[in-house]
Scaffold this motif. Sequence first.
Motif, PDB file in Angstrom:
ATOM      1  N   GLU A  56       0.817  -1.210   0.000  1.00 61.65           N
ATOM      2  CA  GLU A  56       0.000   0.000   0.000  1.00 61.65           C
ATOM      3  C   GLU A  56       0.857   1.269   0.000  1.00 61.65           C
ATOM      4  N   GLU A  57       2.078   1.178   0.536  1.00 64.07           N
ATOM      5  CA  GLU A  57       2.986   2.325   0.470  1.00 64.07           C
ATOM      6  C   GLU A  57       3.427   2.577  -0.973  1.00 64.07           C
ATOM      7  N   PHE A  58       3.699   1.494  -1.669  1.00 64.98           N
ATOM      8  CA  PHE A  58       4.042   1.611  -3.089  1.00 64.98           C
ATOM      9  C   PHE A  58       2.863   2.160  -3.875  1.00 64.98           C
ATOM     10  N   ALA A  59       1.668   1.651  -3.596  1.00 63.34           N
ATOM     11  CA  ALA A  59       0.476   2.080  -4.331  1.00 63.34           C
ATOM     12  C   ALA A  59       0.217   3.568  -4.166  1.00 63.34           C
ATOM     13  N   ALA A  60       0.590   4.125  -3.023  1.00 64.61           N
ATOM     14  CA  ALA A  60       0.386   5.557  -2.798  1.00 64.61           C
ATOM     15  C   ALA A  60       1.195   6.392  -3.786  1.00 64.61           C
ATOM     16  N   VAL A  61       2.374   5.908  -4.167  1.00 65.38           N
ATOM     17  CA  VAL A  61       3.188   6.618  -5.161  1.00 65.38           C
ATOM     18  C   VAL A  61       2.517   6.541  -6.533  1.00 65.38           C
ATOM     19  N   VAL A  62       2.001   5.366  -6.868  1.00 65.38           N
ATOM     20  CA  VAL A  62       1.282   5.200  -8.132  1.00 65.38           C
ATOM     21  C   VAL A  62       0.082   6.136  -8.185  1.00 65.38           C
ATOM     22  N   ALA A  63      -0.676   6.182  -7.090  1.00 61.46           N
ATOM     23  CA  ALA A  63      -1.869   7.029  -7.057  1.00 61.46           C
ATOM     24  C   ALA A  63      -1.515   8.501  -7.237  1.00 61.46           C
ATOM     25  N   PHE A  64      -0.435   8.945  -6.606  1.00 62.30           N
ATOM     26  CA  PHE A  64      -0.034  10.344  -6.797  1.00 62.30           C
ATOM     27  C   PHE A  64       0.294  10.627  -8.250  1.00 62.30           C
ATOM     28  N   LEU A  65       1.072   9.754  -8.889  1.00 62.73           N
ATOM     29  CA  LEU A  65       1.444   9.976 -10.285  1.00 62.73           C
ATOM     30  C   LEU A  65       0.231   9.937 -11.206  1.00 62.73           C
ATOM     31  N   ALA A  66      -0.822   9.233 -10.788  1.00 63.19           N
ATOM     32  CA  ALA A  66      -2.048   9.171 -11.584  1.00 63.19           C
ATOM     33  C   ALA A  66      -2.967  10.356 -11.322  1.00 63.19           C
ATOM     34  N   SER A  67      -2.642  11.163 -10.353  1.00 60.54           N
ATOM     35  CA  SER A  67      -3.543  12.213  -9.890  1.00 60.54           C
ATOM     36  C   SER A  67      -3.491  13.471 -10.740  1.00 60.54           C
ATOM     37  N   ALA A  68      -4.480  14.338 -10.513  1.00 63.46           N
ATOM     38  CA  ALA A  68      -4.482  15.648 -11.151  1.00 63.46           C
ATOM     39  C   ALA A  68      -3.309  16.485 -10.660  1.00 63.46           C
ATOM     40  N   GLN A  69      -2.929  16.301  -9.410  1.00 64.08           N
ATOM     41  CA  GLN A  69      -1.851  17.101  -8.813  1.00 64.08           C
ATOM     42  C   GLN A  69      -0.488  16.832  -9.447  1.00 64.08           C
ATOM     43  N   ALA A  70      -0.317  15.674 -10.087  1.00 63.46           N
ATOM     44  CA  ALA A  70       0.983  15.293 -10.655  1.00 63.46           C
ATOM     45  C   ALA A  70       1.112  15.686 -12.118  1.00 63.46           C
ATOM     46  N   SER A  71       0.382  16.700 -12.535  1.00 62.59           N
ATOM     47  CA  SER A  71       0.338  17.057 -13.948  1.00 62.59           C
ATOM     48  C   SER A  71       1.673  17.566 -14.497  1.00 62.59           C
ATOM     49  N   TYR A  72       2.601  17.979 -13.607  1.00 58.56           N
ATOM     50  CA  TYR A  72       3.894  18.491 -14.069  1.00 58.56           C
ATOM     51  C   TYR A  72       5.026  17.501 -13.799  1.00 58.56           C
TER      52      TYR A  72
END
Length: 253
Positions: free
Chosen positions: A221-237
Amino acid sequence: MDYGFSGRKALVLGASRGLGAASARLLAEEGAQVFAASRKGALPDWAGGLDVIPVAVDLTDPAAVAAIGAQMAAEGIDILVNNCGGPAAGPAAGQGTAGWQAAFAAMATPVFALTDAVLPGMVARGWGRIITIGSSGVIAPIPNLALSNGVRGAVAGWSKTLAAEVAAKGVTVNMVLPGRIATDRVRELDQGKAGKSGQTLEQVEAESRAAIPAGRYGKPEEFAAVVAFLASAQASYVTGSMIRADGGLLRNL
Protein backbone atom coordinates in the motif's frame (compact mmCIF):
# COMPACT_ATOMS: atom_id res chain seq x y z
CA MET A 1 -6.31 14.93 -0.71
CA ASP A 2 -8.71 14.63 -3.63
CA TYR A 3 -6.75 12.87 -6.35
CA GLY A 4 -9.25 13.90 -9.01
CA PHE A 5 -10.17 10.33 -9.93
CA SER A 6 -13.94 10.84 -10.05
CA GLY A 7 -15.12 10.01 -13.56
CA ARG A 8 -11.71 8.61 -14.52
CA LYS A 9 -11.20 5.10 -15.88
CA ALA A 10 -8.08 3.11 -15.06
CA LEU A 11 -6.64 -0.10 -16.47
CA VAL A 12 -4.27 -1.91 -14.13
CA LEU A 13 -2.30 -4.89 -15.43
CA GLY A 14 -1.37 -7.76 -13.12
CA ALA A 15 -4.07 -6.68 -10.69
CA SER A 16 -4.59 -10.06 -9.03
CA ARG A 17 -1.77 -9.77 -6.50
CA GLY A 18 1.20 -7.80 -5.28
CA LEU A 19 1.93 -4.29 -6.51
CA GLY A 20 -0.73 -4.40 -9.20
CA ALA A 21 -3.46 -5.40 -6.75
CA ALA A 22 -2.43 -2.73 -4.25
CA SER A 23 -2.40 -0.06 -6.97
CA ALA A 24 -5.76 -1.11 -8.39
CA ARG A 25 -7.35 -1.12 -4.96
CA LEU A 26 -6.18 2.36 -4.01
CA LEU A 27 -7.26 3.84 -7.35
CA ALA A 28 -10.70 2.31 -6.86
CA GLU A 29 -10.94 3.44 -3.25
CA GLU A 30 -10.17 6.98 -4.35
CA GLY A 31 -12.97 7.03 -6.88
CA ALA A 32 -11.69 5.69 -10.21
CA GLN A 33 -13.46 3.01 -12.18
CA VAL A 34 -10.83 0.29 -12.36
CA PHE A 35 -10.48 -2.42 -14.97
CA ALA A 36 -8.47 -5.03 -13.07
CA ALA A 37 -6.61 -7.19 -15.58
CA SER A 38 -5.23 -10.61 -14.73
CA ARG A 39 -4.77 -13.97 -16.38
CA LYS A 40 -7.93 -15.44 -14.80
CA GLY A 41 -9.98 -12.25 -14.84
CA ALA A 42 -11.55 -12.94 -11.46
CA LEU A 43 -13.04 -10.17 -9.33
CA PRO A 44 -10.50 -9.40 -6.57
CA ASP A 45 -11.60 -10.28 -3.06
CA TRP A 46 -11.04 -6.66 -1.97
CA ALA A 47 -13.34 -5.22 -4.63
CA GLY A 48 -16.59 -5.34 -2.65
CA GLY A 49 -18.43 -2.04 -2.91
CA LEU A 50 -15.88 -0.58 -5.33
CA ASP A 51 -16.23 0.14 -9.04
CA VAL A 52 -13.97 -2.67 -10.22
CA ILE A 53 -14.43 -4.61 -13.45
CA PRO A 54 -12.37 -7.79 -13.88
CA VAL A 55 -10.64 -8.28 -17.23
CA ALA A 56 -9.10 -11.57 -18.36
CA VAL A 57 -5.96 -11.33 -20.47
CA ASP A 58 -2.87 -13.42 -21.01
CA LEU A 59 -0.16 -10.82 -21.57
CA THR A 60 2.01 -13.39 -23.34
CA ASP A 61 -0.67 -13.84 -26.06
CA PRO A 62 -0.38 -11.06 -28.67
CA ALA A 63 -3.91 -11.69 -30.00
CA ALA A 64 -5.38 -11.41 -26.50
CA VAL A 65 -3.42 -8.23 -25.84
CA ALA A 66 -4.65 -6.71 -29.11
CA ALA A 67 -8.25 -7.57 -28.26
CA ILE A 68 -8.05 -6.04 -24.79
CA GLY A 69 -6.29 -3.01 -26.22
CA ALA A 70 -9.19 -2.41 -28.61
CA GLN A 71 -11.72 -2.89 -25.81
CA MET A 72 -9.92 -0.49 -23.47
CA ALA A 73 -9.50 2.10 -26.21
CA ALA A 74 -13.27 2.02 -26.71
CA GLU A 75 -13.80 2.42 -22.95
CA GLY A 76 -11.70 5.58 -22.90
CA ILE A 77 -8.99 4.71 -20.42
CA ASP A 78 -7.52 7.73 -18.63
CA ILE A 79 -5.00 5.96 -16.39
CA LEU A 80 -2.87 2.99 -17.45
CA VAL A 81 -0.79 1.13 -14.90
CA ASN A 82 1.59 -1.20 -16.74
CA ASN A 83 2.64 -4.11 -14.57
CA CYS A 84 4.13 -7.35 -15.87
CA GLY A 85 5.56 -10.20 -13.82
CA GLY A 86 9.28 -10.79 -13.74
CA PRO A 87 11.14 -13.69 -15.40
CA ALA A 88 13.03 -16.42 -13.63
CA ALA A 89 16.26 -15.53 -11.86
CA GLY A 90 19.54 -16.25 -13.63
CA PRO A 91 22.85 -14.79 -14.80
CA ALA A 92 23.44 -12.78 -17.98
CA ALA A 93 25.87 -15.31 -19.43
CA GLY A 94 24.34 -18.24 -21.23
CA GLN A 95 20.73 -17.08 -21.35
CA GLY A 96 20.45 -17.63 -25.08
CA THR A 97 18.35 -15.85 -27.67
CA ALA A 98 15.15 -17.71 -26.82
CA GLY A 99 15.31 -16.65 -23.18
CA TRP A 100 15.77 -13.00 -24.04
CA GLN A 101 13.04 -13.05 -26.65
CA ALA A 102 10.59 -14.71 -24.25
CA ALA A 103 11.34 -12.20 -21.51
CA PHE A 104 10.90 -9.26 -23.87
CA ALA A 105 7.65 -10.68 -25.22
CA ALA A 106 6.26 -11.13 -21.70
CA MET A 107 7.48 -7.90 -20.06
CA ALA A 108 7.88 -5.26 -22.76
CA THR A 109 5.81 -5.98 -25.86
CA PRO A 110 2.42 -6.02 -24.08
CA VAL A 111 3.28 -2.76 -22.30
CA PHE A 112 4.09 -1.08 -25.61
CA ALA A 113 1.01 -2.51 -27.33
CA LEU A 114 -1.52 -1.57 -24.66
CA THR A 115 -0.07 1.89 -24.25
CA ASP A 116 -0.32 2.44 -28.00
CA ALA A 117 -3.95 1.28 -27.88
CA VAL A 118 -5.16 3.74 -25.22
CA LEU A 119 -2.81 6.66 -25.90
CA PRO A 120 -4.72 8.20 -28.85
CA GLY A 121 -7.81 8.58 -26.68
CA MET A 122 -5.79 10.26 -23.92
CA VAL A 123 -4.30 12.68 -26.43
CA ALA A 124 -7.70 13.45 -27.92
CA ARG A 125 -9.12 14.23 -24.46
CA GLY A 126 -6.03 16.20 -23.45
CA TRP A 127 -5.49 14.17 -20.26
CA GLY A 128 -3.81 10.88 -19.47
CA ARG A 129 -1.52 9.07 -17.08
CA ILE A 130 0.77 6.20 -18.09
CA ILE A 131 2.57 4.62 -15.16
CA THR A 132 4.86 1.64 -15.56
CA ILE A 133 5.99 -0.45 -12.62
CA GLY A 134 9.65 -1.26 -13.07
CA SER A 135 12.39 -2.38 -10.72
CA SER A 136 15.30 -0.92 -8.80
CA GLY A 137 17.37 -3.03 -11.21
CA VAL A 138 16.87 -0.25 -13.77
CA ILE A 139 19.13 1.97 -11.65
CA ALA A 140 21.45 -0.63 -10.12
CA PRO A 141 21.28 -4.07 -11.77
CA ILE A 142 20.30 -6.79 -9.31
CA PRO A 143 22.66 -9.79 -9.22
CA ASN A 144 21.26 -12.94 -10.83
CA LEU A 145 18.25 -11.13 -12.35
CA ALA A 146 19.79 -10.50 -15.77
CA LEU A 147 16.62 -10.91 -17.83
CA SER A 148 14.67 -8.54 -15.61
CA ASN A 149 17.49 -5.97 -15.51
CA GLY A 150 17.89 -6.01 -19.27
CA VAL A 151 14.25 -5.92 -20.35
CA ARG A 152 13.14 -3.41 -17.72
CA GLY A 153 16.03 -1.22 -18.80
CA ALA A 154 14.63 -1.24 -22.32
CA VAL A 155 11.19 -0.33 -20.98
CA ALA A 156 12.74 2.57 -19.07
CA GLY A 157 14.23 3.95 -22.28
CA TRP A 158 10.86 3.63 -24.03
CA SER A 159 9.05 5.36 -21.15
CA LYS A 160 11.44 8.30 -21.11
CA THR A 161 11.20 8.71 -24.88
CA LEU A 162 7.39 8.56 -24.92
CA ALA A 163 7.17 11.08 -22.08
CA ALA A 164 8.87 13.74 -24.20
CA GLU A 165 6.63 12.97 -27.18
CA VAL A 166 3.31 13.51 -25.35
CA ALA A 167 4.20 15.96 -22.58
CA ALA A 168 2.59 18.92 -24.36
CA LYS A 169 -0.61 16.93 -24.96
CA GLY A 170 -1.69 16.57 -21.35
CA VAL A 171 -0.36 13.04 -20.95
CA THR A 172 2.30 12.17 -18.38
CA VAL A 173 4.50 9.07 -18.57
CA ASN A 174 6.39 7.87 -15.51
CA MET A 175 7.86 4.79 -13.87
CA VAL A 176 7.80 3.65 -10.26
CA LEU A 177 10.74 1.52 -9.18
CA PRO A 178 10.08 -0.74 -6.22
CA GLY A 179 12.79 -1.95 -3.91
CA ARG A 180 12.13 -4.74 -1.44
CA ILE A 181 8.34 -4.64 -1.13
CA ALA A 182 6.66 -7.45 0.81
CA THR A 183 4.96 -9.25 -2.09
CA ASP A 184 4.68 -12.86 -3.16
CA ARG A 185 7.24 -12.21 -5.92
CA VAL A 186 9.87 -10.92 -3.48
CA ARG A 187 9.22 -13.81 -1.14
CA GLU A 188 9.69 -16.26 -4.02
CA LEU A 189 13.02 -14.63 -4.90
CA ASP A 190 14.11 -14.75 -1.27
CA GLN A 191 13.17 -18.42 -1.06
CA GLY A 192 15.16 -19.13 -4.23
CA LYS A 193 18.19 -17.36 -2.81
CA ALA A 194 17.85 -19.29 0.44
CA GLY A 195 17.73 -22.58 -1.42
CA LYS A 196 20.88 -21.80 -3.40
CA SER A 197 22.90 -20.29 -0.56
CA GLY A 198 22.06 -22.80 2.16
CA GLN A 199 20.61 -20.04 4.34
CA THR A 200 17.19 -20.02 5.86
CA LEU A 201 14.52 -17.72 4.48
CA GLU A 202 14.70 -15.73 7.71
CA GLN A 203 18.44 -15.21 7.27
CA VAL A 204 18.01 -14.00 3.70
CA GLU A 205 15.30 -11.57 4.75
CA ALA A 206 17.42 -10.30 7.64
CA GLU A 207 20.33 -9.61 5.27
CA SER A 208 18.02 -7.70 2.95
CA ARG A 209 16.56 -5.63 5.76
CA ALA A 210 20.05 -4.75 6.96
CA ALA A 211 20.83 -3.17 3.58
CA ILE A 212 17.70 -0.99 3.63
CA PRO A 213 18.07 2.29 5.54
CA ALA A 214 14.39 2.10 6.55
CA GLY A 215 15.20 -1.24 8.18
CA ARG A 216 12.25 -3.12 6.74
CA TYR A 217 10.52 -4.27 3.58
CA GLY A 218 7.98 -1.85 2.15
CA LYS A 219 4.25 -2.43 2.24
CA PRO A 220 2.34 -2.81 -1.04
CA GLU A 221 0.00 0.00 0.00
CA GLU A 222 2.99 2.32 0.47
CA PHE A 223 4.04 1.61 -3.09
CA ALA A 224 0.48 2.08 -4.33
CA ALA A 225 0.39 5.56 -2.80
CA VAL A 226 3.19 6.62 -5.16
CA VAL A 227 1.28 5.20 -8.13
CA ALA A 228 -1.87 7.03 -7.06
CA PHE A 229 -0.03 10.34 -6.80
CA LEU A 230 1.44 9.98 -10.28
CA ALA A 231 -2.05 9.17 -11.58
CA SER A 232 -3.54 12.21 -9.89
CA ALA A 233 -4.48 15.65 -11.15
CA GLN A 234 -1.85 17.10 -8.81
CA ALA A 235 0.98 15.29 -10.66
CA SER A 236 0.34 17.06 -13.95
CA TYR A 237 3.89 18.49 -14.07
CA VAL A 238 5.67 15.23 -13.25
CA THR A 239 6.64 13.32 -16.37
CA GLY A 240 9.61 11.40 -17.72
CA SER A 241 10.50 10.45 -14.14
CA MET A 242 11.49 7.26 -12.39
CA ILE A 243 10.36 7.43 -8.78
CA ARG A 244 12.01 5.04 -6.33
CA ALA A 245 9.95 3.44 -3.59
CA ASP A 246 12.71 1.51 -1.87
CA GLY A 247 13.17 2.74 1.71
CA GLY A 248 16.45 4.39 0.71
CA LEU A 249 17.97 1.15 -0.62
CA LEU A 250 19.67 2.69 -3.65
CA ARG A 251 22.31 5.27 -2.87
CA ASN A 252 22.78 6.30 -6.50
CA LEU A 253 22.50 10.00 -7.31
